[in-house]
Design a protein around this motif. Structure first.
Motif, short mmCIF file in Angstrom:
data_model
loop_
_atom_site.label_atom_id
_atom_site.label_comp_id
_atom_site.label_asym_id
_atom_site.label_seq_id
_atom_site.Cartn_x
_atom_site.Cartn_y
_atom_site.Cartn_z
N ASP A 54 -19.20 6.54 -57.17
CA ASP A 54 -20.52 5.93 -57.01
C ASP A 54 -21.42 6.36 -58.15
OD1 ASP A 54 -22.71 4.62 -56.07
OD2 ASP A 54 -22.74 5.60 -54.11
N TYR A 55 -21.35 5.63 -59.24
CA TYR A 55 -22.18 5.91 -60.40
C TYR A 55 -22.53 4.58 -61.06
CZ TYR A 55 -17.62 5.39 -62.58
OH TYR A 55 -16.39 4.91 -62.94
N ARG A 56 -23.52 4.61 -61.90
CA ARG A 56 -23.94 3.39 -62.59
C ARG A 56 -22.78 2.88 -63.45
NH1 ARG A 56 -29.66 2.42 -65.25
NH2 ARG A 56 -29.28 0.34 -66.03
N GLY A 57 -22.47 1.61 -63.30
CA GLY A 57 -21.39 1.00 -64.06
C GLY A 57 -20.04 1.08 -63.36
N SER A 58 -20.00 1.65 -62.18
CA SER A 58 -18.75 1.75 -61.43
C SER A 58 -18.26 0.37 -61.04
CB SER A 58 -18.96 2.60 -60.17
OG SER A 58 -17.81 2.58 -59.36
N TYR A 61 -19.71 -1.79 -58.14
CA TYR A 61 -20.94 -2.56 -58.30
C TYR A 61 -20.73 -3.81 -59.16
CZ TYR A 61 -23.05 1.47 -56.19
OH TYR A 61 -23.37 2.48 -55.33
N ASP A 62 -19.50 -4.07 -59.57
CA ASP A 62 -19.21 -5.30 -60.31
C ASP A 62 -19.49 -6.51 -59.42
OD1 ASP A 62 -18.40 -3.81 -62.44
OD2 ASP A 62 -16.25 -4.10 -62.11
N ARG A 116 -23.26 -1.24 -51.98
CA ARG A 116 -23.79 -2.27 -52.87
C ARG A 116 -25.11 -2.83 -52.36
NH1 ARG A 116 -19.63 -5.42 -55.95
NH2 ARG A 116 -20.85 -7.25 -55.39
N ASP A 119 -30.19 1.05 -50.93
CA ASP A 119 -30.75 1.81 -52.04
C ASP A 119 -30.19 3.23 -51.98
OD1 ASP A 119 -32.09 3.05 -49.96
OD2 ASP A 119 -34.06 2.31 -50.51
N GLY A 120 -30.63 4.10 -52.80
CA GLY A 120 -30.12 5.46 -52.85
C GLY A 120 -30.42 6.29 -51.62
#
Length: 126
Positions: A54-58, A61-62, A116, A119-120
């Motif tokens: 779970d990180y930005r660009g994972s 989240y595509d 997805r 929020d956080g």
């Protein structure tokens, strides 16, 4: 054609949207508490695995997450679950192993969806 004049409080966005969001989140958490114990255990394992991804660009989240990668993750989790059960002396039949794999896959899809669309802080994004 006459124009209707609205009071000022009707011109703002829905004031109760946060309350609705809290209700949806609370309802979801309540339903998850009612999972059978096996499903809760699998869910915890899946959450730990996805925490690492779970990180930005994972890929989760595509726009269209890779199906092969998700199935491979489910295979890894199922293998670990079966290995743990067999180490304690349980015998896992092929049908039970397939059932475990299907349940893990469903929980994995759900957890990816939840991440997805929240929020956080765990609140659903509308």
């Amino acid at each position: 054609m006459s124009r209707r004049i609205l009071p000022y409080y009707l011109t703002y966005p829905m004031p109760y949207s946060y309350q609705e969001e809290d209700n949806v989140t609370a309802d979801l958490e309540y339903m998850m508490q009612m999972y059978p114990q096996e499903a809760k255990d699998y869910q915890k394992r899946i959450m730990r695995m996805l925490d690492k991804m779970d990180y930005r660009g994972s890929f989760i989240y595509d726009d269209y997450p890779d199906k092969v990668t998700i199935y491979r993750m489910a295979d890894q989790i199922t293998t670990a679950i079966v290995r743990e059960a067999e180490s304690t002396g349980d015998i896992i039949s092929p049908e039970k192993k397939e059932w475990i794999h299907d349940l893990v896959l469903i929980l994995l899809f759900y957890e990816i969806y939840r991440r997805r669309h929240t929020d956080g802080y765990g609140f659903l994004k509308f």
